[in-house]
Design an enzyme around this catalytic site. Structure first.
Site, PDB file in Angstrom:
ATOM      1  N   LYS A 145       1.984  -0.974  23.815  1.00  0.00           N
ATOM      2  CA  LYS A 145       1.143  -0.158  22.939  1.00  0.00           C
ATOM      3  C   LYS A 145      -0.282  -0.698  22.935  1.00  0.00           C
ATOM      4  O   LYS A 145      -1.253   0.080  22.971  1.00  0.00           O
ATOM      5  CB  LYS A 145       1.708  -0.130  21.530  1.00  0.00           C
ATOM      6  CG  LYS A 145       0.899   0.751  20.575  1.00  0.00           C
ATOM      7  CD  LYS A 145       1.484   0.792  19.169  1.00  0.00           C
ATOM      8  CE  LYS A 145       0.645   1.674  18.252  1.00  0.00           C
ATOM      9  NZ  LYS A 145       1.140   1.694  16.855  1.00  0.00           N
ATOM     10  N   GLY A 183       0.817  -1.202   0.000  1.00  0.00           N
ATOM     11  CA  GLY A 183       0.000   0.000   0.000  1.00  0.00           C
ATOM     12  C   GLY A 183       0.853   1.255   0.000  1.00  0.00           C
ATOM     13  O   GLY A 183       2.032   1.237   0.363  1.00  0.00           O
ATOM     14  N   ALA A 184       0.223   2.344  -0.402  1.00  0.00           N
ATOM     15  CA  ALA A 184       0.887   3.648  -0.378  1.00  0.00           C
ATOM     16  C   ALA A 184      -0.048   4.659   0.251  1.00  0.00           C
ATOM     17  O   ALA A 184      -0.197   5.784  -0.217  1.00  0.00           O
ATOM     18  CB  ALA A 184       1.285   4.074  -1.788  1.00  0.00           C
TER      19      ALA A 184
END
Length: 308
Positions: free
Chosen positions: A186, A7-8
């Site tokens: 996290k 992905g971008a």
């Protein structure tokens, strides 16, 4: 090292763009529409850390992917993981490392079941970024990092080579010898924050103003107890930070999962809240259970309305 970025979008585009600008061998695996947009406009990053305009970034679509890569950088939403795995499977060779920076830990098991645990590193990202309607990436804060490491903490030859590749790439990339603990840390915070925000449908400051700050503390304690049950106790400093974030008067902090709900979008509830609750065993987690049920109701209603 040949790197395939899946992905971008906001995360993949940001970190992949920084790597590309630093001269690394990067290719973006994208859908045809995104490939066409990148070919036409390039990859643009707007950031206080320095903007980038990269013309004609290398891309490949799933139907043309026929080579193995040394590293697959995976930053999709958790609910897109199954489709992502199908798209990048041809890129996985005998020596390929997969570096996922998804939230939670469920994806580690899913990736291991498809490709073998030996291919899967631990990792997490810290960044606030978004994609605008024109496909530009906006980096919204000063922090931008990927922490990574072997799941068992070993300093292997391949992890040292990856550390060298990521070094001086335009973002922080610390090599961790205890990456699973960092991922748990996290996870505890984002699960507590998502549960609080989505239950109350409000920013932290508004929750505190009504006298409901104790719910944030309770959720953090419930999530931390689950981590401790799996031998990942939370340190005092981390818990103090989390408590401050979830109880600060006047705070405009709002978890991204709540933003997804406000936009009527799919959430990562199953992977962040549901999977953590699944690991609770016989621990008392009443507020987390209510949050999980609330999110399941939202997703069920959303699915029903989409099919109407």
């Amino acid at each position: 090292m040949r790197i395939l970025v899946i992905g971008a979008g906001a995360l993949g585009g940001y970190f992949g763009g920084r790597l590309l600008a630093a001269g690394r061998d990067v290719t973006f695996l994208v859908r045809p529409r995104r490939a066409a947009l990148l070919a036409e406009r390039g990859l643009e990053i707007i950031s206080v850390k320095g903007g980038l305009q990269l013309a004609h970034p290398p891309t490949v679509t799933a139907d043309k992917l026929n080579q193995h890569y040394d590293l697959v950088l995976l930053s999709c939403k958790a609910f897109d993981l199954t489709d992502a795995i199908k798209s990048f499977a041809p890129a996985i060779g005998p020596q390929t490392m997969i570096l996922p920076v998804l939230n939670g830990l469920l994806h580690l098991d899913i990736l291991a079941s498809h490709f073998g645990a030996e291919h899967v590193l631990g990792g997490l990202s810290k960044i606030s970024a978004t994609l605008d309607a024109e496909g530009r990436i906006h980096h919204l804060s000063s922090f931008h990092s990927i922490s990574f490491g072997e799941q068992n903490g070993a300093r292997t030859e391949r992890i040292e080579a990856l550390a060298e590749t990521l070094r001086s790439s335009g973002f922080d990339a610390p090599l961790s010898e205890n990456i699973l603990a960092e991922m748990w840390n996290k996870w505890v915070f984002i699960a507590a924050a998502a549960s609080l925000g989505c239950l109350m449908r409000a920013e932290v400051g508004d929750i505190v103003a009504t006298g409901a700050a104790s719910y944030g503390k309770t959720l953090l304690s419930e999530c931390a107890a689950i981590a401790a049950r799996h031998n990942f106790p939370q340190d005092a400093q981390g818990l103090q930070f989390g408590e401050k974030m979830l109880t600060e008067a006047g705070s405009a902090f709002k978890p991204s999962m709540l933003r997804d709900i406000e936009r009527g979008q799919q959430t990562e509830a199953h992977h962040i809240v549901g999977d953590l609750l699944r690991r609770s065993g016989d621990l008392p987690t009443p507020i987390l259970q209510i949050a999980d049920a609330n999110l399941k109701v939202y997703e069920a209603r959303r699915a029903r309305e989409a099919g109407a």
